[in-house]
Design an enzyme around this catalytic site. Structure first.
Site, PDB file in Angstrom:
ATOM      1  N   LYS A  13     -30.258 -11.126 -50.886  1.00  0.00           N
ATOM      2  CA  LYS A  13     -31.526 -11.444 -51.882  1.00  0.00           C
ATOM      3  C   LYS A  13     -31.524 -10.508 -52.855  1.00  0.00           C
ATOM      4  CE  LYS A  13     -34.357 -10.357 -48.737  1.00  0.00           C
ATOM      5  NZ  LYS A  13     -33.551  -9.763 -47.299  1.00  0.00           N
ATOM      6  N   ARG A  88     -43.278  -9.978 -46.385  1.00  0.00           N
ATOM      7  CA  ARG A  88     -42.477  -9.435 -45.149  1.00  0.00           C
ATOM      8  C   ARG A  88     -43.047  -9.697 -43.937  1.00  0.00           C
ATOM      9  NH1 ARG A  88     -38.460  -4.418 -45.733  1.00  0.00           N
ATOM     10  NH2 ARG A  88     -38.221  -5.547 -47.342  1.00  0.00           N
ATOM     11  N   ARG A 127     -19.568  -1.889 -45.863  1.00  0.00           N
ATOM     12  CA  ARG A 127     -20.197  -1.476 -47.238  1.00  0.00           C
ATOM     13  C   ARG A 127     -20.076  -0.110 -47.274  1.00  0.00           C
ATOM     14  NH1 ARG A 127     -26.204  -3.614 -49.357  1.00  0.00           N
ATOM     15  NH2 ARG A 127     -26.940  -2.013 -47.847  1.00  0.00           N
ATOM     16  N   ARG A 160     -23.811   4.322 -44.939  1.00  0.00           N
ATOM     17  CA  ARG A 160     -25.270   4.597 -44.991  1.00  0.00           C
ATOM     18  C   ARG A 160     -25.414   4.294 -43.389  1.00  0.00           C
ATOM     19  NH1 ARG A 160     -27.967   0.884 -49.459  1.00  0.00           N
ATOM     20  NH2 ARG A 160     -27.512   2.146 -51.282  1.00  0.00           N
ATOM     21  N   ARG A 171     -32.068  -3.947 -37.486  1.00  0.00           N
ATOM     22  CA  ARG A 171     -32.794  -4.463 -38.504  1.00  0.00           C
ATOM     23  C   ARG A 171     -32.985  -6.140 -38.565  1.00  0.00           C
ATOM     24  NH1 ARG A 171     -29.163  -2.140 -43.450  1.00  0.00           N
ATOM     25  NH2 ARG A 171     -30.660  -3.520 -44.725  1.00  0.00           N
TER      26      ARG A 171
END
Ligand SMILES: [Zn+2]
Length: 218
Positions: A13, A88, A127, A160, A171
Protein backbone atom coordinates in the site's frame (compact mmCIF):
# COMPACT_ATOMS: atom_id res chain seq x y z
CA UNK A 1 -10.36 13.07 -5.71
CA UNK A 2 -10.02 11.09 -2.50
CA UNK A 3 -8.57 7.59 -2.82
CA UNK A 4 -8.34 5.14 0.10
CA UNK A 5 -5.73 2.40 -0.24
CA UNK A 6 -6.85 -0.89 1.29
CA UNK A 7 -4.90 -4.09 1.85
CA UNK A 8 -3.20 -6.23 4.48
CA UNK A 9 0.15 -5.21 5.98
CA UNK A 10 2.85 -6.02 3.45
CA UNK A 11 0.50 -5.74 0.46
CA UNK A 12 2.50 -2.77 -0.84
CA UNK A 13 0.00 0.00 0.00
CA UNK A 14 2.62 2.54 1.06
CA UNK A 15 4.75 2.33 -2.06
CA UNK A 16 1.74 2.24 -4.39
CA UNK A 17 0.07 5.17 -2.60
CA UNK A 18 3.20 7.31 -2.92
CA UNK A 19 3.58 6.49 -6.64
CA UNK A 20 -0.11 7.11 -7.31
CA UNK A 21 -0.15 10.47 -5.50
CA UNK A 22 2.86 11.55 -7.53
CA UNK A 23 1.37 10.38 -10.83
CA UNK A 24 -1.90 12.24 -10.17
CA UNK A 25 -0.41 15.26 -8.41
CA UNK A 26 -2.44 14.61 -5.25
CA UNK A 27 -1.30 14.78 -1.63
CA UNK A 28 -0.06 11.52 -0.12
CA UNK A 29 -1.40 11.08 3.39
CA UNK A 30 0.15 8.31 5.41
CA UNK A 31 -1.15 7.84 8.93
CA UNK A 32 2.35 6.82 10.02
CA UNK A 33 3.83 10.12 8.75
CA UNK A 34 1.08 12.12 10.41
CA UNK A 35 1.74 10.44 13.75
CA UNK A 36 5.48 10.96 13.52
CA UNK A 37 5.01 14.63 12.60
CA UNK A 38 2.58 15.36 15.44
CA UNK A 39 4.87 13.63 17.94
CA UNK A 40 7.99 15.37 16.64
CA UNK A 41 6.37 18.83 16.62
CA UNK A 42 4.75 18.17 19.99
CA UNK A 43 1.36 19.41 18.81
CA UNK A 44 -1.52 19.21 21.32
CA UNK A 45 -2.80 16.10 19.51
CA UNK A 46 0.69 14.63 19.42
CA UNK A 47 1.07 15.13 23.16
CA UNK A 48 -2.34 13.60 23.77
CA UNK A 49 -1.48 10.57 21.60
CA UNK A 50 1.78 10.16 23.49
CA UNK A 51 -0.01 9.80 26.84
CA UNK A 52 -1.72 6.68 25.47
CA UNK A 53 1.36 5.31 23.74
CA UNK A 54 3.47 5.75 26.90
CA UNK A 55 0.96 3.57 28.73
CA UNK A 56 1.12 1.00 25.94
CA UNK A 57 -2.49 1.70 24.99
CA UNK A 58 -4.04 2.17 21.58
CA UNK A 59 -4.53 5.79 20.55
CA UNK A 60 -8.32 6.34 20.50
CA UNK A 61 -10.03 6.83 17.13
CA UNK A 62 -11.01 10.39 18.03
CA UNK A 63 -7.36 11.49 18.38
CA UNK A 64 -6.32 9.84 15.12
CA UNK A 65 -9.34 11.27 13.31
CA UNK A 66 -8.51 14.80 14.50
CA UNK A 67 -4.91 14.50 13.34
CA UNK A 68 -6.00 13.37 9.88
CA UNK A 69 -8.66 16.10 9.65
CA UNK A 70 -6.00 18.74 10.46
CA UNK A 71 -3.88 17.32 7.67
CA UNK A 72 -6.79 17.27 5.19
CA UNK A 73 -7.42 20.96 5.89
CA UNK A 74 -3.99 21.90 4.54
CA UNK A 75 -3.85 23.56 1.10
CA UNK A 76 -2.09 20.70 -0.70
CA UNK A 77 -5.17 18.52 -0.06
CA UNK A 78 -7.56 20.92 -1.84
CA UNK A 79 -7.57 18.78 -5.02
CA UNK A 80 -7.69 15.53 -3.09
CA UNK A 81 -5.38 12.94 -1.61
CA UNK A 82 -4.35 9.33 -1.58
CA UNK A 83 -4.77 7.99 1.96
CA UNK A 84 -2.70 5.12 3.24
CA UNK A 85 -3.18 3.66 6.72
CA UNK A 86 -6.32 5.68 7.37
CA UNK A 87 -9.16 4.89 7.86
CA UNK A 88 -8.27 1.73 9.77
CA UNK A 89 -11.61 1.15 11.52
CA UNK A 90 -15.28 1.61 10.64
CA UNK A 91 -15.70 4.63 12.99
CA UNK A 92 -12.73 6.28 11.26
CA UNK A 93 -14.28 5.62 7.84
CA UNK A 94 -17.58 7.15 8.97
CA UNK A 95 -15.76 10.21 10.39
CA UNK A 96 -13.90 10.68 7.12
CA UNK A 97 -17.13 10.48 5.10
CA UNK A 98 -18.70 13.10 7.34
CA UNK A 99 -15.72 15.46 7.01
CA UNK A 100 -15.63 15.08 3.23
CA UNK A 101 -19.40 15.62 2.97
CA UNK A 102 -18.90 18.94 4.74
CA UNK A 103 -16.68 20.06 1.89
CA UNK A 104 -19.13 18.64 -0.61
CA UNK A 105 -16.88 15.76 -1.50
CA UNK A 106 -16.67 12.00 -0.93
CA UNK A 107 -14.37 8.99 -1.29
CA UNK A 108 -14.28 8.20 -5.00
CA UNK A 109 -12.21 5.05 -5.03
CA UNK A 110 -11.00 2.43 -2.56
CA UNK A 111 -8.53 0.10 -4.29
CA UNK A 112 -7.89 -3.17 -2.44
CA UNK A 113 -4.45 -4.69 -3.04
CA UNK A 114 -5.25 -8.36 -2.76
CA UNK A 115 -2.31 -10.47 -1.59
CA UNK A 116 -2.50 -13.93 0.00
CA UNK A 117 -1.54 -14.39 3.67
CA UNK A 118 1.33 -16.67 2.63
CA UNK A 119 2.70 -13.98 0.32
CA UNK A 120 2.44 -11.35 3.07
CA UNK A 121 4.36 -13.52 5.53
CA UNK A 122 6.93 -14.37 2.85
CA UNK A 123 7.41 -10.72 1.84
CA UNK A 124 7.73 -9.36 5.35
CA UNK A 125 9.74 -12.24 6.83
CA UNK A 126 12.32 -11.85 4.03
CA UNK A 127 12.64 -8.10 4.49
CA UNK A 128 15.94 -6.75 5.81
CA UNK A 129 16.71 -3.18 6.80
CA UNK A 130 20.09 -1.45 7.13
CA UNK A 131 20.83 -0.33 10.70
CA UNK A 132 22.67 2.73 9.44
CA UNK A 133 20.88 4.10 6.35
CA UNK A 134 17.49 2.25 6.62
CA UNK A 135 17.80 0.91 3.04
CA UNK A 136 15.43 -2.03 2.45
CA UNK A 137 16.25 -5.43 0.96
CA UNK A 138 14.55 -8.77 0.52
CA UNK A 139 16.52 -11.98 0.89
CA UNK A 140 14.90 -13.45 -2.26
CA UNK A 141 13.54 -10.57 -4.35
CA UNK A 142 16.12 -7.82 -3.88
CA UNK A 143 19.09 -9.34 -2.03
CA UNK A 144 22.23 -7.33 -1.20
CA UNK A 145 25.44 -8.34 -2.97
CA UNK A 146 26.87 -9.73 0.25
CA UNK A 147 24.38 -11.40 2.60
CA UNK A 148 23.72 -9.30 5.71
CA UNK A 149 25.62 -6.24 4.45
CA UNK A 150 24.15 -3.02 3.00
CA UNK A 151 25.18 -2.32 -0.62
CA UNK A 152 24.96 1.41 -0.07
CA UNK A 153 26.86 1.98 3.15
CA UNK A 154 28.25 -1.35 4.35
CA UNK A 155 25.94 -1.27 7.40
CA UNK A 156 24.54 -4.36 9.07
CA UNK A 157 21.17 -5.64 7.82
CA UNK A 158 18.60 -6.88 10.29
CA UNK A 159 14.99 -8.01 10.47
CA UNK A 160 12.62 -5.71 12.36
CA UNK A 161 10.71 -7.34 15.22
CA UNK A 162 7.58 -6.17 13.37
CA UNK A 163 8.52 -8.47 10.48
CA UNK A 164 9.15 -11.66 12.48
CA UNK A 165 6.70 -14.34 11.20
CA UNK A 166 4.95 -14.56 14.60
CA UNK A 167 4.44 -10.80 14.72
CA UNK A 168 3.28 -10.71 11.10
CA UNK A 169 0.63 -13.35 11.87
CA UNK A 170 -0.54 -11.16 14.73
CA UNK A 171 -0.61 -8.06 12.50
CA UNK A 172 -2.71 -10.04 10.01
CA UNK A 173 -5.06 -11.05 12.79
CA UNK A 174 -5.53 -7.41 13.82
CA UNK A 175 -6.05 -6.47 10.18
CA UNK A 176 -8.81 -9.07 9.69
CA UNK A 177 -10.52 -8.11 12.91
CA UNK A 178 -10.27 -4.33 12.71
CA UNK A 179 -9.62 -3.16 9.17
CA UNK A 180 -10.98 -5.76 6.75
CA UNK A 181 -14.62 -4.71 7.51
CA UNK A 182 -13.74 -1.58 5.49
CA UNK A 183 -13.73 -3.76 2.37
CA UNK A 184 -17.44 -4.39 2.85
CA UNK A 185 -18.03 -0.77 3.79
CA UNK A 186 -16.52 0.62 0.58
CA UNK A 187 -18.11 -2.14 -1.50
CA UNK A 188 -21.47 -0.97 -0.16
CA UNK A 189 -20.54 2.57 -1.23
CA UNK A 190 -19.75 1.28 -4.76
CA UNK A 191 -16.15 2.51 -4.70
CA UNK A 192 -14.27 -0.75 -4.03
CA UNK A 193 -11.87 -1.94 -6.73
CA UNK A 194 -9.99 -5.17 -6.05
CA UNK A 195 -6.60 -5.52 -7.73
CA UNK A 196 -4.30 -8.55 -7.68
CA UNK A 197 -1.39 -7.31 -5.57
CA UNK A 198 0.87 -10.29 -6.22
CA UNK A 199 2.40 -8.80 -9.37
CA UNK A 200 5.19 -6.52 -10.52
CA UNK A 201 4.92 -3.12 -8.85
CA UNK A 202 4.63 -1.32 -12.19
CA UNK A 203 1.73 -3.52 -13.35
CA UNK A 204 -0.21 -2.85 -10.14
CA UNK A 205 0.50 0.87 -10.47
CA UNK A 206 -0.73 0.96 -14.09
CA UNK A 207 -4.02 -0.66 -13.04
CA UNK A 208 -4.35 1.80 -10.16
CA UNK A 209 -3.92 4.83 -12.43
CA UNK A 210 -6.51 3.38 -14.84
CA UNK A 211 -8.96 2.82 -11.99
CA UNK A 212 -8.56 6.42 -10.79
CA UNK A 213 -9.06 7.84 -14.29
CA UNK A 214 -12.21 5.76 -14.66
CA UNK A 215 -13.49 6.95 -11.27
CA UNK A 216 -12.68 10.56 -12.21
CA UNK A 217 -14.72 10.36 -15.39
CA UNK A 218 -17.59 8.54 -13.69
ZN1 LIG B 1 23.02 1.14 4.62
Amino acid sequence: MFVIMLGAPGAGKGTQARMLAEALDLAHISSGDIFRENLKNETPLGKLAKTYMDRGELVPDAVTINMVMDRLAQPDCAKGAVLDGFPRTLPQAAALDEALAQRDDRVRLAPLLDVSDEAVIDRLAGRRVCRDCQAMYHVDYSPPEVAGVCDKCGGELYRRTDDEPETVRNRLFVYYKQTSPLVGYYFAHSVLKTLAGDREMAAVQADLVDAVRLAQSG
